[in-house]
Design a protein around this motif. Structure first.
Motif, PDB file in Angstrom:
ATOM      1  N   ASN A  80       0.825  -1.202   0.000  1.00 56.07           N
ATOM      2  CA  ASN A  80       0.000   0.000   0.000  1.00 56.07           C
ATOM      3  C   ASN A  80       0.863   1.258   0.000  1.00 56.07           C
ATOM      4  OD1 ASN A  80      -2.586  -1.390   0.314  1.00 56.07           O
ATOM      5  ND2 ASN A  80      -1.896  -1.861   2.379  1.00 56.07           N
ATOM      6  N   ASN A  81       0.385   2.261  -0.715  1.00 53.49           N
ATOM      7  CA  ASN A  81       1.006   3.587  -0.704  1.00 53.49           C
ATOM      8  C   ASN A  81       2.480   3.546  -1.130  1.00 53.49           C
ATOM      9  OD1 ASN A  81       0.939   6.363  -0.444  1.00 53.49           O
ATOM     10  ND2 ASN A  81       1.400   6.334   1.751  1.00 53.49           N
ATOM     11  N   ASN A  82       2.694   3.051  -2.357  1.00 54.44           N
ATOM     12  CA  ASN A  82       4.006   3.080  -2.978  1.00 54.44           C
ATOM     13  C   ASN A  82       3.899   3.797  -4.323  1.00 54.44           C
ATOM     14  OD1 ASN A  82       6.348   1.492  -1.551  1.00 54.44           O
ATOM     15  ND2 ASN A  82       4.472   0.371  -1.054  1.00 54.44           N
ATOM     16  N   ASN A  83       4.834   3.551  -5.226  1.00 54.69           N
ATOM     17  CA  ASN A  83       4.860   4.254  -6.519  1.00 54.69           C
ATOM     18  C   ASN A  83       4.663   3.299  -7.694  1.00 54.69           C
ATOM     19  OD1 ASN A  83       5.331   6.762  -5.301  1.00 54.69           O
ATOM     20  ND2 ASN A  83       7.552   6.448  -5.303  1.00 54.69           N
ATOM     21  N   ILE A  84       3.877   2.259  -7.504  1.00 50.42           N
ATOM     22  CA  ILE A  84       3.624   1.286  -8.567  1.00 50.42           C
ATOM     23  C   ILE A  84       2.634   1.892  -9.557  1.00 50.42           C
ATOM     24  CG2 ILE A  84       2.712  -0.999  -9.093  1.00 50.42           C
ATOM     25  CD1 ILE A  84       3.607  -1.767  -6.194  1.00 50.42           C
ATOM     26  N   THR A 123      -2.172 -15.487  -1.464  1.00 49.90           N
ATOM     27  CA  THR A 123      -3.625 -15.416  -1.269  1.00 49.90           C
ATOM     28  C   THR A 123      -4.104 -14.015  -0.914  1.00 49.90           C
ATOM     29  OG1 THR A 123      -3.372 -16.113   1.040  1.00 49.90           O
ATOM     30  CG2 THR A 123      -3.850 -17.837  -0.578  1.00 49.90           C
ATOM     31  N   PHE A 124      -3.200 -13.151  -0.474  1.00 54.36           N
ATOM     32  CA  PHE A 124      -3.579 -11.788  -0.113  1.00 54.36           C
ATOM     33  C   PHE A 124      -2.622 -10.797  -0.759  1.00 54.36           C
ATOM     34  CE2 PHE A 124      -2.745  -8.073   2.523  1.00 54.36           C
ATOM     35  CZ  PHE A 124      -4.008  -7.515   2.594  1.00 54.36           C
ATOM     36  N   LEU A 125      -3.196  -9.824  -1.478  1.00 45.48           N
ATOM     37  CA  LEU A 125      -2.406  -8.763  -2.102  1.00 45.48           C
ATOM     38  C   LEU A 125      -3.117  -7.445  -1.878  1.00 45.48           C
ATOM     39  CD1 LEU A 125      -0.121  -7.765  -4.044  1.00 45.48           C
ATOM     40  CD2 LEU A 125      -1.728  -8.196  -5.925  1.00 45.48           C
ATOM     41  N   SER A 126      -2.353  -6.441  -1.475  1.00 53.88           N
ATOM     42  CA  SER A 126      -2.944  -5.114  -1.317  1.00 53.88           C
ATOM     43  C   SER A 126      -2.058  -4.067  -1.968  1.00 53.88           C
ATOM     44  CB  SER A 126      -3.146  -4.771   0.166  1.00 53.88           C
ATOM     45  OG  SER A 126      -3.979  -3.630   0.295  1.00 53.88           O
ATOM     46  N   LEU A 127      -2.664  -3.283  -2.879  1.00 54.51           N
ATOM     47  CA  LEU A 127      -1.953  -2.237  -3.627  1.00 54.51           C
ATOM     48  C   LEU A 127      -2.648  -0.887  -3.491  1.00 54.51           C
ATOM     49  CD1 LEU A 127      -1.256  -4.211  -6.943  1.00 54.51           C
ATOM     50  CD2 LEU A 127       0.345  -3.802  -5.072  1.00 54.51           C
ATOM     51  N   LEU A 128      -3.397  -0.693  -2.443  1.00 55.94           N
ATOM     52  CA  LEU A 128      -4.127   0.562  -2.267  1.00 55.94           C
ATOM     53  C   LEU A 128      -3.177   1.758  -2.274  1.00 55.94           C
ATOM     54  CD1 LEU A 128      -6.595  -0.495   0.578  1.00 55.94           C
ATOM     55  CD2 LEU A 128      -7.173  -0.093  -1.831  1.00 55.94           C
ATOM     56  N   LYS A 129      -3.676   2.861  -2.836  1.00 55.09           N
ATOM     57  CA  LYS A 129      -2.946   4.128  -2.865  1.00 55.09           C
ATOM     58  C   LYS A 129      -1.642   4.038  -3.645  1.00 55.09           C
ATOM     59  CE  LYS A 129      -3.452   7.008   0.564  1.00 55.09           C
ATOM     60  NZ  LYS A 129      -3.396   7.644   1.905  1.00 55.09           N
ATOM     61  N   ASN A 130      -1.633   3.181  -4.682  1.00 56.11           N
ATOM     62  CA  ASN A 130      -0.592   3.208  -5.700  1.00 56.11           C
ATOM     63  C   ASN A 130      -1.195   3.835  -6.958  1.00 56.11           C
ATOM     64  OD1 ASN A 130       2.111   1.587  -5.165  1.00 56.11           O
ATOM     65  ND2 ASN A 130       0.464   0.520  -4.062  1.00 56.11           N
ATOM     66  N   ASP A 147      -2.624   6.376  16.099  1.00 58.90           N
ATOM     67  CA  ASP A 147      -3.136   5.255  16.875  1.00 58.90           C
ATOM     68  C   ASP A 147      -4.155   4.441  16.116  1.00 58.90           C
ATOM     69  OD1 ASP A 147      -1.582   5.897  19.065  1.00 58.90           O
ATOM     70  OD2 ASP A 147      -3.082   7.288  19.858  1.00 58.90           O
ATOM     71  N   GLU A 148      -4.599   4.927  14.952  1.00 57.96           N
ATOM     72  CA  GLU A 148      -5.586   4.214  14.161  1.00 57.96           C
ATOM     73  C   GLU A 148      -4.899   3.302  13.163  1.00 57.96           C
ATOM     74  OE1 GLU A 148      -8.924   4.198  14.356  1.00 57.96           O
ATOM     75  OE2 GLU A 148      -8.661   5.375  16.170  1.00 57.96           O
ATOM     76  N   PRO A 149      -5.458   2.128  12.878  1.00 59.17           N
ATOM     77  CA  PRO A 149      -4.871   1.244  11.864  1.00 59.17           C
ATOM     78  C   PRO A 149      -4.938   1.888  10.492  1.00 59.17           C
ATOM     79  CG  PRO A 149      -7.026   0.445  12.541  1.00 59.17           C
ATOM     80  CD  PRO A 149      -6.672   1.565  13.466  1.00 59.17           C
ATOM     81  N   THR A 150      -3.862   1.753   9.722  1.00 57.53           N
ATOM     82  CA  THR A 150      -3.800   2.376   8.410  1.00 57.53           C
ATOM     83  C   THR A 150      -4.691   1.672   7.403  1.00 57.53           C
ATOM     84  OG1 THR A 150      -1.512   2.953   8.893  1.00 57.53           O
ATOM     85  CG2 THR A 150      -2.219   3.129   6.600  1.00 57.53           C
ATOM     86  N   TYR A 151      -4.681   0.336   7.410  1.00 59.62           N
ATOM     87  CA  TYR A 151      -5.476  -0.429   6.466  1.00 59.62           C
ATOM     88  C   TYR A 151      -6.189  -1.546   7.206  1.00 59.62           C
ATOM     89  CZ  TYR A 151      -2.658   2.025   3.127  1.00 59.62           C
ATOM     90  OH  TYR A 151      -2.031   3.007   2.430  1.00 59.62           O
ATOM     91  N   ARG A 152      -7.411  -1.793   6.803  1.00 57.03           N
ATOM     92  CA  ARG A 152      -8.206  -2.849   7.403  1.00 57.03           C
ATOM     93  C   ARG A 152      -8.335  -3.923   6.345  1.00 57.03           C
ATOM     94  NH1 ARG A 152     -13.563  -3.476   8.744  1.00 57.03           N
ATOM     95  NH2 ARG A 152     -13.959  -4.008  10.911  1.00 57.03           N
ATOM     96  N   SER A 153      -7.495  -4.941   6.409  1.00 55.52           N
ATOM     97  CA  SER A 153      -7.312  -5.749   5.227  1.00 55.52           C
ATOM     98  C   SER A 153      -7.607  -7.230   5.366  1.00 55.52           C
ATOM     99  CB  SER A 153      -5.870  -5.587   4.720  1.00 55.52           C
ATOM    100  OG  SER A 153      -5.596  -4.249   4.459  1.00 55.52           O
ATOM    101  N   LEU A 154      -6.962  -7.915   6.294  1.00 59.07           N
ATOM    102  CA  LEU A 154      -7.084  -9.359   6.310  1.00 59.07           C
ATOM    103  C   LEU A 154      -8.392  -9.819   6.915  1.00 59.07           C
ATOM    104  CD1 LEU A 154      -3.560 -10.603   7.380  1.00 59.07           C
ATOM    105  CD2 LEU A 154      -4.534 -10.501   5.109  1.00 59.07           C
ATOM    106  N   SER A 155      -9.026 -10.784   6.285  1.00 63.44           N
ATOM    107  CA  SER A 155     -10.248 -11.354   6.816  1.00 63.44           C
ATOM    108  C   SER A 155      -9.920 -12.470   7.792  1.00 63.44           C
ATOM    109  CB  SER A 155     -11.116 -11.911   5.683  1.00 63.44           C
ATOM    110  OG  SER A 155     -10.456 -12.975   5.058  1.00 63.44           O
ATOM    111  N   SER A 156     -10.898 -12.843   8.606  1.00 64.59           N
ATOM    112  CA  SER A 156     -10.651 -13.812   9.655  1.00 64.59           C
ATOM    113  C   SER A 156     -10.235 -15.166   9.120  1.00 64.59           C
ATOM    114  CB  SER A 156     -11.899 -13.968  10.525  1.00 64.59           C
ATOM    115  OG  SER A 156     -13.006 -14.370   9.730  1.00 64.59           O
TER     116      SER A 156
END
Length: 221
Positions: free
Chosen positions: A77-81, A99-106, A177-186
């Motif tokens: 998340n949040n890179n320059n891709i 199984t999990f990929l996150s690219l938000l804010k690229n 203090d807040e989580p940056t990303y809410r990503s992984l499911s249970s």
């Protein structure tokens, strides 16, 4: 021997800090968030990696990823891709169990949550990724659905969204203090481990700052 998890956020690294990591080649989780890393390369000795977290760096589209057969989580998340095709080509044969990929804010992620991009563009982006990464269960902030997977097989190869034009995105100040990303499911939590855990028995923290638990795994996801 070595630790299961190493976290090195906010250390101003501009490359992977092998002087520390080479003493712990059996690590399963590596978090190098909030640094200045521009390229990921030379992780060949870390075959046990299950989770690689590189949020908030300067990573671009072209990387020399190593073959990591056990890697399940990759967060960038949040890179320059900016070139989705180039990036996906660089990873699709390297992480067979991802199984999990996150690219938000690229730049390559036309995410209407942050930039106001059209939702159809974001959906095409998902189809394209799911066509190439067939084992994904979770992409960005939402799980992969059976309907998406079916549509990705039908149209994903043609769904590459246009490269985004440069734009100024207004960002809000975030409470540390807040989580940056809410990503992984249970259901992605390791078997027998707590829902809010990466499932590691030993945690080494070398950083000056903490993001808290970015990956919140609960039944609301």
């Amino acid at each position: 021997m070595g630790e299961d998890t190493i976290a090195l956020p906010g250390q101003d690294y501009d490359s992977i800090p092998f002087e520390i990591l080479n003493k712990n080649t059996n690590i399963k989780t590596l978090d190098l968030s909030f640094n200045n890393i521009k390229k990921v390369e030379s992780l060949d000795n870390f075959k046990q990696l299950v989770s690689l977290v590189l949020d908030n760096n300067q990573i671009e589209s072209n990387n020399d990823f190593s073959n990591l057969p056990n890697l399940k989580t990759l967060s960038l998340n949040n890179n320059n891709i900016s070139d989705l095709r180039e990036f996906i080509e660089s990873i699709k044969n390297k992480f067979p169990n991802l199984t999990f990929l996150s690219l938000l804010k690229n730049p390559a992620c036309p995410n209407y949550y942050f930039t106001g991009a059209d939702f159809n563009d974001y959906q095409k982006y998902r189809y394209y990724i799911l066509y190439h990464l067939k084992h994904l269960k979770f992409l960005d902030s939402t799980p992969v659905t059976a309907e998406e997977r079916k549509e990705a097989e039908r149209t994903g190869v043609y769904s590459l969204p246009a490269k985004p034009v440069s734009q100024n995105v207004v960002t809000e100040e975030v409470d540390e203090d807040e989580p940056t990303y809410r990503s992984l499911s249970s259901d992605l939590a390791p078997e027998g481990k707590g829902k809010a855990s990466f499932g590691v028995s030993t945690y080494v923290y070398y950083g000056r700052q903490s993001e808290g638990n970015r990956f919140i795994m609960n039944d609301d996801l």
